[in-house]
Design an enzyme around this catalytic site. Structure first.
Site: not given
Lengths: 292, 292
Positions: A53, A97, A120
């Site tokens: 990422k 994460q 997200d």
């Protein structure tokens, strides 16, 4: 000939577009999007995702703020960090994460991320907005993996309306938002899961089958209708022998490929799309802020 | 013998319980829940619902604050009223009777209601929380009609896990939250709608069929599996002749009753449950506030 949904290629196209848009933003506002990447502990898989990422973000011109924390930090400390990032003017997207170590209350952490920087798309208010919206509005912050799946489907240039879509798995990260997205595309949507009776039979009725249950090669040839479109979200590491392991999806690719009209491979299917959508969310958050 | 899901009876039981709980609250905190009921214009059906809700609220000991507005008021005025109600300490639940006249932006109005007083459970953050929660948490503010349907289903004392549930209709008010609720009960959930191909065939696969599409008596005998459980959410007025009309559901009751294991009638099925759940949400909001 089965069409292989090449996520790497589609993601590259998305990232190239995004790079151009970020360039424009920079020229116009002298500002680039910023993404804070928060990792707790050193789980190998998480490190691989975080690195991928970070690399992709930098490639398109996004500033990355790396926060790699020891796994002995406290819930409270992590919340404090997120509060700081919420107020940091250079940060447009905050990515925590997952999974966090089991000692953390994951949902409480996610709820702390200001909805505006929710890269997200997991904050309740963004989840609610996605559910309520009548169309798949590109300005919503949509969970990255299911949105990546939808963008892959759109590559096929097949009308989705009226198709029977079956989603295997009911997670908050993939299954549920995937259902919302496909419902807005006017698919008939079914969610199956571990408690489903006759799961094979239901999967076999699918025109579009999205497998997101985390079971290596669960979906076999006889689970699939001739000419179906298969999206494989699974990323499972399996041992080949004592020394070697490999990554496989939730679908037995070689078997199912023979029957499918189109199929996404693992790796190189949904994975790169997830990352591209994360970058897109960060860009959208930045753009919205600048346009206020 | 087909089991008739008597919503009037179940709702009465719920309201009796609630009345006792409100009595306890009053004794302990010298405070009863307050519900603000906002109606714009004079659509006959809306007036009927508002009256029924007001009456039921008073019966269980909830204070009702009635706000009946002319349909020439402006979006801004309605928002101002809601802001006042948000800050009014005596109001625990705010209900805006839908549909609003077409000149209003309905979702903007709903978004103004503070999530804590969201008696209908339509605010994005409550929609998101419902989606995210792993269980059907009784402390969430859940949309009243689908929660009423679930409580009716629970009356049957039949295990819902693994059952094939088919929901006809994908509205934000019924279809989508119904899917979330049944998914948490571990049903296999399918949503069908106007774009669905072979809707009859899919409905016929249902162990539990929830009809919420607003089409009078759409669901016929041959749409239904032997022994299925049928929940009819529809409330449709149909003309019998020039003088007379009657209320029917989305299900042809007489036909379907012959095949079903259980069926909810219209009227007297889901309708009373919706009202009972509205009162319950108002009570929960009040209790949460007092317990802080």
């Amino acid at each position: 000939m089965t069409y292989i949904l090449d996520g790497k290629k589609v993601a590259k196209k998305l990232k190239d577009n995004l790079k151009g848009e970020i360039e424009n933003l920079k020229n116009k506002y002298n500002r680039v999007p910023g993404l804070a990447v928060v990792q707790v502990g050193n789980v190998a898989a998480s490190s691989i995702y975080v690195n991928a990422k970070t690399k992709a973000a930098k490639e398109v011109g996004i500033n990355v703020f790396d926060h790699h924390l020891q796994d002995n930090i406290k819930q409270k400390d992590l919340i404090d960090l997120i509060e700081q990032l919420n107020y940091n003017d250079e940060v447009d997207g905050i990515l925590v994460q997952l999974p966090l170590p089991k000692t953390f209350n994951e949902q409480e952490i996610l709820d702390c991320i200001t909805p505006k920087k929710d890269a997200d798309g997991f904050h309740p208010i963004n989840v609610g907005k996605l559910s309520i919206s009548q169309k798949n509005d590109e300005n919503l912050l949509i969970p990255c993996t299911p949105f990546g799946c939808l963008l892959l489907l759109r590559e096929l240039d097949v009308s989705l309306a009226g198709k029977n879509a079956v989603i295997i798995g009911r997670s908050n990260i993939v299954g549920k938002p995937m259902a919302q997205l496909l419902l807005k595309e006017s698919c008939t949507v079914t969610i199956v899961h571990s408690k489903t009776v006759e799961i094979e039979k239901i999967c076999k009725s699918a025109d579009i089958l999205v497998a997101a249950i985390g079971k290596p090669e669960l979906v076999k040839e006889d689970w699939v209708k001739d000419g179906a479109i298969i999206i494989d979200v699974g990323i499972n590491r399996v041992q080949i022998n004592q020394q070697k392991s490999k990554i496989v999806g939730d679908v037995n690719f070689e078997e199912v490929k023979r029957k499918a009209f189109a199929i996404s491979p693992v790796p190189g299917g949904v994975g790169p799309m997830t990352i591209a959508c994360l970058l897109r969310n960060t860009f959208i958050s930045c753009k919205k802020k600048l346009l206020v």
